[in-house]
Design a protein around this motif. Structure first.
Motif, PDB file in Angstrom:
ATOM      1  N   LEU A   1       0.820  -1.211   0.000  1.00 46.09           N
ATOM      2  CA  LEU A   1       0.000   0.000   0.000  1.00 46.09           C
ATOM      3  C   LEU A   1       0.853   1.261   0.000  1.00 46.09           C
ATOM      4  N   PHE A   2       1.963   1.231   0.753  1.00 45.49           N
ATOM      5  CA  PHE A   2       2.862   2.382   0.785  1.00 45.49           C
ATOM      6  C   PHE A   2       3.504   2.602  -0.587  1.00 45.49           C
ATOM      7  N   ALA A   3       3.970   1.509  -1.210  1.00 44.12           N
ATOM      8  CA  ALA A   3       4.577   1.631  -2.539  1.00 44.12           C
ATOM      9  C   ALA A   3       3.558   2.133  -3.552  1.00 44.12           C
ATOM     10  N   PHE A   4       2.342   1.636  -3.459  1.00 41.36           N
ATOM     11  CA  PHE A   4       1.296   2.087  -4.369  1.00 41.36           C
ATOM     12  C   PHE A   4       1.001   3.572  -4.157  1.00 41.36           C
ATOM     13  N   ALA A   5       1.001   4.013  -2.904  1.00 39.80           N
ATOM     14  CA  ALA A   5       0.735   5.419  -2.604  1.00 39.80           C
ATOM     15  C   ALA A   5       1.856   6.318  -3.103  1.00 39.80           C
ATOM     16  N   VAL A   6       3.099   5.817  -3.076  1.00 36.93           N
ATOM     17  CA  VAL A   6       4.231   6.615  -3.554  1.00 36.93           C
ATOM     18  C   VAL A   6       4.142   6.794  -5.063  1.00 36.93           C
ATOM     19  N   PHE A   7       3.805   5.742  -5.783  1.00 32.89           N
ATOM     20  CA  PHE A   7       3.788   5.806  -7.240  1.00 32.89           C
ATOM     21  C   PHE A   7       2.474   6.327  -7.806  1.00 32.89           C
ATOM     22  N   ALA A   8       1.440   6.335  -7.027  1.00 31.39           N
ATOM     23  CA  ALA A   8       0.151   6.864  -7.461  1.00 31.39           C
ATOM     24  C   ALA A   8      -0.409   7.725  -6.328  1.00 31.39           C
ATOM     25  N   PRO A   9      -0.061   9.011  -6.313  1.00 34.94           N
ATOM     26  CA  PRO A   9      -0.416   9.870  -5.169  1.00 34.94           C
ATOM     27  C   PRO A   9      -1.910   9.927  -4.842  1.00 34.94           C
ATOM     28  N   ARG A  10      -2.748   9.774  -5.816  1.00 35.08           N
ATOM     29  CA  ARG A  10      -4.185   9.837  -5.530  1.00 35.08           C
ATOM     30  C   ARG A  10      -4.681   8.574  -4.845  1.00 35.08           C
ATOM     31  N   SER A  11      -3.851   7.561  -4.770  1.00 31.13           N
ATOM     32  CA  SER A  11      -4.279   6.308  -4.149  1.00 31.13           C
ATOM     33  C   SER A  11      -4.412   6.436  -2.634  1.00 31.13           C
ATOM     34  N   TRP A  12      -3.881   7.514  -2.049  1.00 25.11           N
ATOM     35  CA  TRP A  12      -4.025   7.712  -0.607  1.00 25.11           C
ATOM     36  C   TRP A  12      -5.490   7.812  -0.225  1.00 25.11           C
ATOM     37  N   ARG A  13      -6.299   8.401  -1.088  1.00 25.97           N
ATOM     38  CA  ARG A  13      -7.735   8.499  -0.815  1.00 25.97           C
ATOM     39  C   ARG A  13      -8.368   7.107  -0.772  1.00 25.97           C
ATOM     40  N   VAL A  14      -7.909   6.229  -1.654  1.00 25.73           N
ATOM     41  CA  VAL A  14      -8.413   4.855  -1.654  1.00 25.73           C
ATOM     42  C   VAL A  14      -8.036   4.166  -0.352  1.00 25.73           C
ATOM     43  N   PHE A  15      -6.798   4.352   0.087  1.00 22.75           N
ATOM     44  CA  PHE A  15      -6.353   3.761   1.343  1.00 22.75           C
ATOM     45  C   PHE A  15      -7.179   4.295   2.502  1.00 22.75           C
ATOM     46  N   GLU A  16      -7.464   5.610   2.498  1.00 15.16           N
ATOM     47  CA  GLU A  16      -8.290   6.186   3.558  1.00 15.16           C
ATOM     48  C   GLU A  16      -9.668   5.543   3.590  1.00 15.16           C
TER      49      GLU A  16
END
Length: 76
Positions: free
Chosen positions: A10-25
């Protein structure tokens, strides 16, 4: 160990796709916050109304808390 791998992915995905933080939230933080809020609200309500001490009422409060947390995260 599986949780560490999941968090790393999840951290790697968030680094490479900044908008993915919303998905994680929405997929991780909202249910955790919602269950904590819903469980607390159920406990307080059950103290005043004994009829709420059922699994159905508990699950309803947890689901409602999760939906409220997701709505607040989406609104912000």
């Amino acid at each position: 160990m599986h949780i560490v791998i999941l968090v790393a992915l999840l951290f790697a995905f968030a680094v490479f796709a900044p908008r993915s933080w919303r998905v994680f939230e929405l997929l991780f933080l909202a249910p955790v916050i919602g269950c904590a809020f819903g469980g607390f609200a159920w406990a307080v309500s059950a103290m005043f109304c004994g009829a709420l001490i059922t699994w159905a009422a508990f699950g309803t409060f947890l689901a409602g808390g999760t939906l409220v947390a997701e709505a607040l995260i989406l609104k912000s």
